[in-house]
Each structure stands twice: as C-alpha cells, then as structure tokens.
Design a protein around this motif. Structure first.
Motif, PDB file in Angstrom:
ATOM      1  N   ARG A  60      -7.113  -1.160   4.930  1.00  0.00           N
ATOM      2  CA  ARG A  60      -6.997  -1.750   6.276  1.00  0.00           C
ATOM      3  C   ARG A  60      -8.047  -2.837   6.488  1.00  0.00           C
ATOM      4  NH1 ARG A  60      -5.850   3.891   7.704  1.00  0.00           N
ATOM      5  NH2 ARG A  60      -3.634   3.992   8.192  1.00  0.00           N
ATOM      6  N   GLU A  61      -9.258  -2.595   5.978  1.00  0.00           N
ATOM      7  CA  GLU A  61     -10.319  -3.602   6.087  1.00  0.00           C
ATOM      8  C   GLU A  61      -9.916  -4.908   5.399  1.00  0.00           C
ATOM      9  OE1 GLU A  61     -13.546  -3.711   7.492  1.00  0.00           O
ATOM     10  OE2 GLU A  61     -12.807  -1.964   8.602  1.00  0.00           O
ATOM     11  N   LEU A  62      -9.099  -4.793   4.341  1.00  0.00           N
ATOM     12  CA  LEU A  62      -8.651  -5.979   3.604  1.00  0.00           C
ATOM     13  C   LEU A  62      -7.429  -6.633   4.248  1.00  0.00           C
ATOM     14  CD1 LEU A  62      -9.064  -4.526   0.001  1.00  0.00           C
ATOM     15  CD2 LEU A  62     -10.426  -6.369   1.033  1.00  0.00           C
ATOM     16  N   GLY A  63      -6.926  -6.046   5.335  1.00  0.00           N
ATOM     17  CA  GLY A  63      -5.794  -6.635   6.035  1.00  0.00           C
ATOM     18  C   GLY A  63      -4.438  -6.104   5.629  1.00  0.00           C
ATOM     19  N   LEU A  64      -4.408  -5.021   4.899  1.00  0.00           N
ATOM     20  CA  LEU A  64      -3.137  -4.421   4.509  1.00  0.00           C
ATOM     21  C   LEU A  64      -2.637  -3.470   5.590  1.00  0.00           C
ATOM     22  CD1 LEU A  64      -3.987  -3.628   0.790  1.00  0.00           C
ATOM     23  CD2 LEU A  64      -2.081  -5.049   1.537  1.00  0.00           C
ATOM     24  N   GLY A  65      -1.330  -3.416   5.770  1.00  0.00           N
ATOM     25  CA  GLY A  65      -0.743  -2.376   6.590  1.00  0.00           C
ATOM     26  C   GLY A  65      -0.701  -1.111   5.751  1.00  0.00           C
ATOM     27  N   VAL A  66      -1.070   0.028   6.331  1.00  0.00           N
ATOM     28  CA  VAL A  66      -1.168   1.266   5.536  1.00  0.00           C
ATOM     29  C   VAL A  66      -0.466   2.408   6.249  1.00  0.00           C
ATOM     30  CG1 VAL A  66      -2.731   2.955   4.481  1.00  0.00           C
ATOM     31  CG2 VAL A  66      -3.399   0.542   4.596  1.00  0.00           C
ATOM     32  N   PHE A 104      -1.498   9.952  -1.270  1.00  0.00           N
ATOM     33  CA  PHE A 104      -1.397   8.557  -1.672  1.00  0.00           C
ATOM     34  C   PHE A 104      -1.205   7.715  -0.423  1.00  0.00           C
ATOM     35  CE2 PHE A 104       3.149   9.485  -1.575  1.00  0.00           C
ATOM     36  CZ  PHE A 104       3.708   8.320  -1.078  1.00  0.00           C
ATOM     37  N   ASP A 105      -1.305   6.399  -0.584  1.00  0.00           N
ATOM     38  CA  ASP A 105      -1.155   5.470   0.534  1.00  0.00           C
ATOM     39  C   ASP A 105      -0.079   4.438   0.224  1.00  0.00           C
ATOM     40  OD1 ASP A 105      -3.418   6.344   2.286  1.00  0.00           O
ATOM     41  OD2 ASP A 105      -4.569   5.836   0.491  1.00  0.00           O
ATOM     42  N   HIS A 106       0.693   4.117   1.245  1.00  0.00           N
ATOM     43  CA  HIS A 106       1.687   3.046   1.170  1.00  0.00           C
ATOM     44  C   HIS A 106       0.996   1.827   1.786  1.00  0.00           C
ATOM     45  CE1 HIS A 106       5.570   0.995   1.933  1.00  0.00           C
ATOM     46  NE2 HIS A 106       4.968   0.601   3.062  1.00  0.00           N
ATOM     47  N   CYS A 107       0.847   0.767   0.991  1.00  0.00           N
ATOM     48  CA  CYS A 107       0.196  -0.452   1.452  1.00  0.00           C
ATOM     49  C   CYS A 107       1.224  -1.568   1.495  1.00  0.00           C
ATOM     50  CB  CYS A 107      -0.946  -0.838   0.524  1.00  0.00           C
ATOM     51  SG  CYS A 107      -2.262   0.392   0.469  1.00  0.00           S
ATOM     52  N   GLU A 108       1.202  -2.370   2.567  1.00  0.00           N
ATOM     53  CA  GLU A 108       2.217  -3.405   2.689  1.00  0.00           C
ATOM     54  C   GLU A 108       1.675  -4.643   3.381  1.00  0.00           C
ATOM     55  OE1 GLU A 108       5.259  -1.233   4.770  1.00  0.00           O
ATOM     56  OE2 GLU A 108       4.358  -1.596   6.729  1.00  0.00           O
ATOM     57  N   ILE A 109       2.410  -5.735   3.169  1.00  0.00           N
ATOM     58  CA  ILE A 109       2.147  -7.014   3.836  1.00  0.00           C
ATOM     59  C   ILE A 109       3.358  -7.274   4.719  1.00  0.00           C
ATOM     60  CG2 ILE A 109       1.927  -9.500   3.495  1.00  0.00           C
ATOM     61  CD1 ILE A 109      -0.453  -8.204   2.344  1.00  0.00           C
ATOM     62  N   TRP A 110       3.114  -7.551   5.994  1.00  0.00           N
ATOM     63  CA  TRP A 110       4.231  -7.832   6.910  1.00  0.00           C
ATOM     64  C   TRP A 110       4.502  -9.335   6.946  1.00  0.00           C
ATOM     65  CZ3 TRP A 110       0.385  -4.534   9.464  1.00  0.00           C
ATOM     66  CH2 TRP A 110       0.712  -3.183   9.391  1.00  0.00           C
ATOM     67  N   HIS A 111       5.751  -9.696   6.768  1.00  0.00           N
ATOM     68  CA  HIS A 111       6.168 -11.114   6.857  1.00  0.00           C
ATOM     69  C   HIS A 111       7.389 -11.218   7.724  1.00  0.00           C
ATOM     70  CE1 HIS A 111       3.414 -12.947   3.999  1.00  0.00           C
ATOM     71  NE2 HIS A 111       3.626 -11.946   3.186  1.00  0.00           N
ATOM     72  N   ASP A 147      10.814 -10.548  -6.182  1.00  0.00           N
ATOM     73  CA  ASP A 147       9.470 -10.893  -6.660  1.00  0.00           C
ATOM     74  C   ASP A 147       8.432 -10.180  -5.808  1.00  0.00           C
ATOM     75  OD1 ASP A 147      10.425 -12.641  -8.618  1.00  0.00           O
ATOM     76  OD2 ASP A 147      10.472 -14.325  -7.211  1.00  0.00           O
ATOM     77  N   MET A 148       7.308  -9.856  -6.420  1.00  0.00           N
ATOM     78  CA  MET A 148       6.206  -9.261  -5.665  1.00  0.00           C
ATOM     79  C   MET A 148       5.514 -10.339  -4.846  1.00  0.00           C
ATOM     80  SD  MET A 148       6.236  -6.025  -6.160  1.00  0.00           S
ATOM     81  CE  MET A 148       4.730  -5.627  -5.293  1.00  0.00           C
ATOM     82  N   ASP A 149       5.116  -9.976  -3.648  1.00  0.00           N
ATOM     83  CA  ASP A 149       4.415 -10.884  -2.740  1.00  0.00           C
ATOM     84  C   ASP A 149       3.028 -11.185  -3.318  1.00  0.00           C
ATOM     85  OD1 ASP A 149       2.677 -11.819  -0.658  1.00  0.00           O
ATOM     86  OD2 ASP A 149       4.115 -11.081   0.818  1.00  0.00           O
ATOM     87  N   PRO A 150       2.692 -12.456  -3.581  1.00  0.00           N
ATOM     88  CA  PRO A 150       1.391 -12.801  -4.154  1.00  0.00           C
ATOM     89  C   PRO A 150       0.215 -12.333  -3.292  1.00  0.00           C
ATOM     90  CG  PRO A 150       2.862 -14.703  -4.214  1.00  0.00           C
ATOM     91  CD  PRO A 150       3.555 -13.639  -3.421  1.00  0.00           C
ATOM     92  N   GLU A 151       0.392 -12.337  -1.974  1.00  0.00           N
ATOM     93  CA  GLU A 151      -0.691 -11.885  -1.093  1.00  0.00           C
ATOM     94  C   GLU A 151      -0.948 -10.385  -1.282  1.00  0.00           C
ATOM     95  OE1 GLU A 151      -1.938 -11.759   3.656  1.00  0.00           O
ATOM     96  OE2 GLU A 151      -0.034 -12.669   3.069  1.00  0.00           O
ATOM     97  N   LEU A 152       0.127  -9.614  -1.470  1.00  0.00           N
ATOM     98  CA  LEU A 152      -0.031  -8.178  -1.726  1.00  0.00           C
ATOM     99  C   LEU A 152      -0.772  -7.953  -3.038  1.00  0.00           C
ATOM    100  CD1 LEU A 152       0.706  -5.171  -0.950  1.00  0.00           C
ATOM    101  CD2 LEU A 152       2.641  -5.454  -2.488  1.00  0.00           C
ATOM    102  N   LEU A 153      -0.380  -8.688  -4.080  1.00  0.00           N
ATOM    103  CA  LEU A 153      -1.038  -8.554  -5.388  1.00  0.00           C
ATOM    104  C   LEU A 153      -2.531  -8.861  -5.270  1.00  0.00           C
ATOM    105  CD1 LEU A 153       1.608 -10.317  -7.680  1.00  0.00           C
ATOM    106  CD2 LEU A 153       1.391  -7.879  -7.176  1.00  0.00           C
ATOM    107  N   GLU A 154      -2.852  -9.897  -4.507  1.00  0.00           N
ATOM    108  CA  GLU A 154      -4.251 -10.303  -4.323  1.00  0.00           C
ATOM    109  C   GLU A 154      -5.047  -9.221  -3.586  1.00  0.00           C
ATOM    110  OE1 GLU A 154      -6.256 -13.497  -1.385  1.00  0.00           O
ATOM    111  OE2 GLU A 154      -4.742 -14.340  -2.744  1.00  0.00           O
ATOM    112  N   LYS A 155      -4.441  -8.630  -2.559  1.00  0.00           N
ATOM    113  CA  LYS A 155      -5.163  -7.631  -1.768  1.00  0.00           C
ATOM    114  C   LYS A 155      -5.288  -6.299  -2.492  1.00  0.00           C
ATOM    115  CE  LYS A 155      -4.651  -9.896   2.583  1.00  0.00           C
ATOM    116  NZ  LYS A 155      -4.571  -9.823   4.004  1.00  0.00           N
ATOM    117  N   VAL A 156      -4.299  -5.936  -3.296  1.00  0.00           N
ATOM    118  CA  VAL A 156      -4.422  -4.706  -4.087  1.00  0.00           C
ATOM    119  C   VAL A 156      -5.520  -4.887  -5.146  1.00  0.00           C
ATOM    120  CG1 VAL A 156      -3.242  -3.166  -5.706  1.00  0.00           C
ATOM    121  CG2 VAL A 156      -2.074  -3.894  -3.627  1.00  0.00           C
ATOM    122  N   GLU A 157      -5.613  -6.075  -5.714  1.00  0.00           N
ATOM    123  CA  GLU A 157      -6.703  -6.375  -6.657  1.00  0.00           C
ATOM    124  C   GLU A 157      -8.051  -6.258  -5.951  1.00  0.00           C
ATOM    125  OE1 GLU A 157      -9.002  -7.322  -9.906  1.00  0.00           O
ATOM    126  OE2 GLU A 157      -6.865  -6.857  -9.931  1.00  0.00           O
ATOM    127  N   ALA A 158      -8.154  -6.791  -4.736  1.00  0.00           N
ATOM    128  CA  ALA A 158      -9.405  -6.694  -3.967  1.00  0.00           C
ATOM    129  C   ALA A 158      -9.743  -5.235  -3.671  1.00  0.00           C
ATOM    130  CB  ALA A 158      -9.287  -7.493  -2.672  1.00  0.00           C
TER     131      ALA A 158
END
Length: 197
Positions: free
Chosen positions: A176-182, A190-197, A110-121
């Motif tokens: 990065r300003e939105l808190g994503l790892g890049v 292109f950019d690789h964006c991620e959420i660390w858990h 499943d996709m991480d809901p926090e990642l989906l939220e931050k990509v939308e932002a």
C-alpha cells in the motif's frame, strides 16, 4: 589306429579352442565381459543413535490466523529457473504467466508495466524473494480459481503474492505504501496486489 585317435583328439581340442575363443571375442566386442567380483572384507559398523523427528502439530482445520501469523509457504520446487525474458531485476516474465492447463498460450493479456515495477519495489523493501502465485489469467483459469468476473488478473493488472517468512499483513502494508491496491487473504496468508486503470 593310435595315430587316428591322436588326430581326432587334436581336432576336438582345436574345435574347443576355436569355439571358446569365438565366444570370448563375441562377448568382448559386445562389452559384456564381466570382471570377477570378489567379496569385500566386512567392516564393523557401529549403529548411529536414532534421533526421533519432532512431531508436527495437527491443525484443527482452516481458521483465520491471528495478525502477524505466518504460514510457512514453500519456495518453488527446484530447479528455480533463471533464464528467459525478465520482467524486472528479480522476476522473470514467466512468473507472471497464466498457469492454466494449456487453455491459452500463457499470455491472454500483457502485464501492466507499472505493476511489474511496483512488485519489484516491494521485493526490494524486504530484500528477499517474493513468490508470485498468480499473475495474468485467461477467462477459463479465472473461473477455475474462483476469480470474480471482472478480475484485474484478466487484463494483467494484478498479481497474487507472498513473501516467505513475512506476515501477509506486513507485505500488504508495504504494498500500500508503494501505491498498490491490496486485498488481503488472511486465511491463505497471501495478498492480491493490483493497479487500477
């Protein structure tokens, strides 16, 4: 004798009429009758002046573009799908699905809901489309694209993306300003964006 000839003549005429009528009716019922085509009057056509296409610059090979450079990534081919479950206001879940050649059902995780939220932002920061080139991946697809063994794509915690017309480093800074790892990929813009858990 005259009568006999007249009778034979009438029989022949009747036979021709019957055969012609049956051929016409058969072709009419089959819809194969064609209307006569009359030639159209020719109009004089004045040729339009041809405008030569501008030559495209030839790239000397893969070089790392300078900061702020933008590769003109295309938008996805038409039709752009707008039906299906939505991940957020501007993204369909399918945009994040594994793009393998059928090794999995598209959702090995499943996709991480926090990642989906931050990509939308991130999309809202630029107020224009952001294209997801890779979301969740199955192990086989991850190997195919050269992903690392413990890639965050395998668990739905990463997405590769770009924003057409916006330099990759500007997209990275906003992410990065939105808190994503890049991780930036300047050679491919292109950019690789991620959420660390």
């Amino acid at each position: 004798m005259k009568r006999e000839h007249k009778r034979i003549f009438m029989i022949l005429v009747a036979a021709v009429v019957i055969v012609t009528s049956s051929v016409f009716l058969t072709s009419f019922q089959a819809g194969t009758t064609k209307e006569p085509v009359f030639p159209k009057p020719q109009q004089e056509v004045t040729p339009e002046p041809s405008i030569p296409e501008p030559e495209r610059p030839v790239s000397p090979g893969l070089e790392t573009p300078r900061d702020g450079a933008v590769i003109d990534h295309p938008l996805p081919e038409d039709p752009i799908l707008t039906n299906g479950p939505w991940a957020s206001a501007h993204f369909l879940m399918d945009e994040y699905a594994c793009d393998c050649a059928g090794y999995c059902d598209g959702w090995p995780a499943d996709m991480d809901p926090e990642l989906l939220e931050k990509v939308e932002a991130l999309r809202c920061v630029f107020d224009q489309p952001i294209i997801i080139t890779s979301g969740v991946r199955c192990k086989r697809r991850n190997v195919e694209v050269g992903g690392i063994e413990n890639s965050w794509h395998l668990s739905g915690h990463a997405a590769d993306l770009y924003c057409p017309g916006v330099p990759y480093d500007e997209v990275a800074a906003a992410a990065r300003e939105l808190g994503l790892g890049v991780i930036e990929y300047p050679d491919q813009q292109f950019d690789h964006c991620e959420i660390w858990h």
